[in-house]
Design a protein around this motif. Sequence first.
Motif, PDB file in Angstrom:
ATOM      1  N   ARG A 116      -6.736   4.145  -2.916  1.00  0.00           N
ATOM      2  CA  ARG A 116      -5.315   4.398  -3.227  1.00  0.00           C
ATOM      3  C   ARG A 116      -5.026   4.170  -4.708  1.00  0.00           C
ATOM      4  NH1 ARG A 116      -0.263   4.808  -0.554  1.00  0.00           N
ATOM      5  NH2 ARG A 116      -1.518   6.179   0.727  1.00  0.00           N
ATOM      6  N   VAL A 117      -5.481   3.058  -5.276  1.00  0.00           N
ATOM      7  CA  VAL A 117      -5.169   2.804  -6.687  1.00  0.00           C
ATOM      8  C   VAL A 117      -5.889   3.810  -7.592  1.00  0.00           C
ATOM      9  CG1 VAL A 117      -4.503   0.396  -6.338  1.00  0.00           C
ATOM     10  CG2 VAL A 117      -6.861   0.917  -6.991  1.00  0.00           C
ATOM     11  N   SER A 118      -7.064   4.259  -7.186  1.00  0.00           N
ATOM     12  CA  SER A 118      -7.759   5.311  -7.950  1.00  0.00           C
ATOM     13  C   SER A 118      -6.967   6.606  -7.920  1.00  0.00           C
ATOM     14  CB  SER A 118      -9.147   5.568  -7.375  1.00  0.00           C
ATOM     15  OG  SER A 118     -10.016   4.533  -7.670  1.00  0.00           O
ATOM     16  N   GLU A 119      -6.460   6.961  -6.752  1.00  0.00           N
ATOM     17  CA  GLU A 119      -5.652   8.178  -6.617  1.00  0.00           C
ATOM     18  C   GLU A 119      -4.392   8.105  -7.473  1.00  0.00           C
ATOM     19  OE1 GLU A 119      -6.827   9.166  -1.965  1.00  0.00           O
ATOM     20  OE2 GLU A 119      -4.904   8.228  -2.415  1.00  0.00           O
ATOM     21  N   ARG A 120      -3.908   6.910  -7.731  1.00  0.00           N
ATOM     22  CA  ARG A 120      -2.702   6.715  -8.533  1.00  0.00           C
ATOM     23  C   ARG A 120      -3.022   6.566 -10.019  1.00  0.00           C
ATOM     24  NH1 ARG A 120       0.147   9.411  -7.020  1.00  0.00           N
ATOM     25  NH2 ARG A 120       1.761   8.472  -8.284  1.00  0.00           N
ATOM     26  N   GLY A 121      -4.290   6.772 -10.403  1.00  0.00           N
ATOM     27  CA  GLY A 121      -4.657   6.839 -11.815  1.00  0.00           C
ATOM     28  C   GLY A 121      -5.342   5.618 -12.383  1.00  0.00           C
ATOM     29  N   ALA A 122      -5.471   4.548 -11.620  1.00  0.00           N
ATOM     30  CA  ALA A 122      -6.102   3.324 -12.140  1.00  0.00           C
ATOM     31  C   ALA A 122      -7.605   3.506 -12.280  1.00  0.00           C
ATOM     32  CB  ALA A 122      -5.828   2.148 -11.197  1.00  0.00           C
ATOM     33  N   SER A 123      -8.175   2.746 -13.193  1.00  0.00           N
ATOM     34  CA  SER A 123      -9.629   2.639 -13.305  1.00  0.00           C
ATOM     35  C   SER A 123     -10.042   1.440 -12.470  1.00  0.00           C
ATOM     36  CB  SER A 123     -10.050   2.417 -14.755  1.00  0.00           C
ATOM     37  OG  SER A 123      -9.678   3.512 -15.548  1.00  0.00           O
ATOM     38  N   ILE A 124     -11.093   1.610 -11.682  1.00  0.00           N
ATOM     39  CA  ILE A 124     -11.584   0.522 -10.842  1.00  0.00           C
ATOM     40  C   ILE A 124     -12.653  -0.229 -11.619  1.00  0.00           C
ATOM     41  CG2 ILE A 124     -12.739  -0.093  -8.677  1.00  0.00           C
ATOM     42  CD1 ILE A 124      -9.909   0.986  -8.342  1.00  0.00           C
ATOM     43  N   TYR A 125     -12.481  -1.563 -11.685  1.00  0.00           N
ATOM     44  CA  TYR A 125     -13.478  -2.380 -12.357  1.00  0.00           C
ATOM     45  C   TYR A 125     -14.689  -2.558 -11.455  1.00  0.00           C
ATOM     46  CZ  TYR A 125     -16.167  -6.298 -13.849  1.00  0.00           C
ATOM     47  OH  TYR A 125     -17.230  -7.080 -14.190  1.00  0.00           O
ATOM     48  N   GLY A 126     -15.833  -2.170 -11.937  1.00  0.00           N
ATOM     49  CA  GLY A 126     -17.112  -2.409 -11.266  1.00  0.00           C
ATOM     50  C   GLY A 126     -17.139  -2.029  -9.808  1.00  0.00           C
ATOM     51  N   TYR A 134       0.840  -1.201   0.000  1.00  0.00           N
ATOM     52  CA  TYR A 134       0.000   0.000   0.000  1.00  0.00           C
ATOM     53  C   TYR A 134       0.879   1.255   0.000  1.00  0.00           C
ATOM     54  CZ  TYR A 134      -3.395   3.463   1.555  1.00  0.00           C
ATOM     55  OH  TYR A 134      -4.178   4.586   1.656  1.00  0.00           O
ATOM     56  N   ASP A 135       1.896   1.278   0.856  1.00  0.00           N
ATOM     57  CA  ASP A 135       2.794   2.436   0.921  1.00  0.00           C
ATOM     58  C   ASP A 135       3.552   2.621  -0.395  1.00  0.00           C
ATOM     59  OD1 ASP A 135       1.975   2.913   3.536  1.00  0.00           O
ATOM     60  OD2 ASP A 135       3.729   1.933   4.432  1.00  0.00           O
ATOM     61  N   GLU A 136       4.013   1.524  -0.998  1.00  0.00           N
ATOM     62  CA  GLU A 136       4.740   1.604  -2.271  1.00  0.00           C
ATOM     63  C   GLU A 136       3.878   2.173  -3.393  1.00  0.00           C
ATOM     64  OE1 GLU A 136       6.693  -1.924  -3.650  1.00  0.00           O
ATOM     65  OE2 GLU A 136       7.391  -2.411  -1.630  1.00  0.00           O
ATOM     66  N   LEU A 137       2.579   1.948  -3.317  1.00  0.00           N
ATOM     67  CA  LEU A 137       1.680   2.449  -4.364  1.00  0.00           C
ATOM     68  C   LEU A 137       1.729   3.966  -4.488  1.00  0.00           C
ATOM     69  CD1 LEU A 137      -1.476   0.213  -3.860  1.00  0.00           C
ATOM     70  CD2 LEU A 137       0.030   0.244  -5.856  1.00  0.00           C
ATOM     71  N   GLU A 138       2.120   4.641  -3.436  1.00  0.00           N
ATOM     72  CA  GLU A 138       2.207   6.102  -3.446  1.00  0.00           C
ATOM     73  C   GLU A 138       3.109   6.602  -4.570  1.00  0.00           C
ATOM     74  OE1 GLU A 138       1.279   9.875  -2.614  1.00  0.00           O
ATOM     75  OE2 GLU A 138       0.393   8.165  -1.578  1.00  0.00           O
ATOM     76  N   ASN A 139       4.074   5.777  -4.995  1.00  0.00           N
ATOM     77  CA  ASN A 139       5.056   6.190  -5.996  1.00  0.00           C
ATOM     78  C   ASN A 139       4.865   5.537  -7.361  1.00  0.00           C
ATOM     79  OD1 ASN A 139       6.504   7.751  -4.025  1.00  0.00           O
ATOM     80  ND2 ASN A 139       7.259   5.810  -3.208  1.00  0.00           N
ATOM     81  N   VAL A 140       3.701   4.911  -7.587  1.00  0.00           N
ATOM     82  CA  VAL A 140       3.467   4.200  -8.841  1.00  0.00           C
ATOM     83  C   VAL A 140       2.340   4.870  -9.621  1.00  0.00           C
ATOM     84  CG1 VAL A 140       2.881   1.976  -9.881  1.00  0.00           C
ATOM     85  CG2 VAL A 140       4.222   2.030  -7.769  1.00  0.00           C
ATOM     86  N   ASP A 141       2.603   5.180 -10.882  1.00  0.00           N
ATOM     87  CA  ASP A 141       1.577   5.754 -11.757  1.00  0.00           C
ATOM     88  C   ASP A 141       0.810   4.597 -12.400  1.00  0.00           C
ATOM     89  OD1 ASP A 141      -0.012   7.080 -13.570  1.00  0.00           O
ATOM     90  OD2 ASP A 141       1.653   7.962 -14.703  1.00  0.00           O
ATOM     91  N   LEU A 142      -0.438   4.438 -12.005  1.00  0.00           N
ATOM     92  CA  LEU A 142      -1.267   3.339 -12.504  1.00  0.00           C
ATOM     93  C   LEU A 142      -2.224   3.780 -13.613  1.00  0.00           C
ATOM     94  CD1 LEU A 142      -2.077   1.655  -9.083  1.00  0.00           C
ATOM     95  CD2 LEU A 142      -0.481   0.853 -10.831  1.00  0.00           C
ATOM     96  N   SER A 143      -1.948   4.920 -14.223  1.00  0.00           N
ATOM     97  CA  SER A 143      -2.794   5.410 -15.302  1.00  0.00           C
ATOM     98  C   SER A 143      -2.912   4.357 -16.397  1.00  0.00           C
ATOM     99  CB  SER A 143      -2.214   6.688 -15.910  1.00  0.00           C
ATOM    100  OG  SER A 143      -2.148   7.696 -14.938  1.00  0.00           O
ATOM    101  N   GLY A 144      -4.138   4.119 -16.834  1.00  0.00           N
ATOM    102  CA  GLY A 144      -4.387   3.160 -17.892  1.00  0.00           C
ATOM    103  C   GLY A 144      -4.551   1.727 -17.415  1.00  0.00           C
ATOM    104  N   LYS A 145      -4.377   1.467 -16.136  1.00  0.00           N
ATOM    105  CA  LYS A 145      -4.533   0.115 -15.592  1.00  0.00           C
ATOM    106  C   LYS A 145      -5.960  -0.081 -15.089  1.00  0.00           C
ATOM    107  CE  LYS A 145      -0.462  -1.302 -16.377  1.00  0.00           C
ATOM    108  NZ  LYS A 145      -0.269  -2.292 -17.411  1.00  0.00           N
TER     109      LYS A 145
END
Length: 150
Positions: free
Chosen positions: A110-120, A74-85
């Motif tokens: 957290r994953v939304s804040e890092r740019g990911a799209s949440i499935y359903g 969870y902490d590591e996610l702060e530094n990962v750009d998940l745009s497009g995932k």
Amino acid sequence: MAKILVIYASMTGSTELMAEAMVDHIHDLGHDVDKRSFDFEPLDSAEDMLGYDGILIGSYTWDDDLPYEVEDFYDELENVDLSGKLIGVFGSCDSFYPVYGAALDTISTRVSERGASIYGEKLKIELEPDKKDIEACKQFAEGMLKQLAQ
């Protein structure tokens, strides 16, 4: 053919049962799937998620928060750009607690804040999954695959 990561934390085995149902179904549908547990087969870093087309993250909730084995990830996610995932979140929950599946909400945020799209909707199953819940797990995974294909 999509490359999917299923990574999970399970204390009682319930979230693991959910993950296994998804992994088996994804494999049966002809996709490449990598199953990992936060405890025994963690990713080297959260950035390793970038090598997958879709990601399914499973967790139980510990005392209305993340379980200890998920905290570093969870902490590591702060530094990962998940745009497009595209990321789906699932887990075994317990309605005894004031917030139902709080860890899933925390991970999803957290994953939304890092740019990911949440499935359903997050897939929250009460305690141990029964046959109907296992079918819901398969449908959850299949739905994510269909969305990835669009």
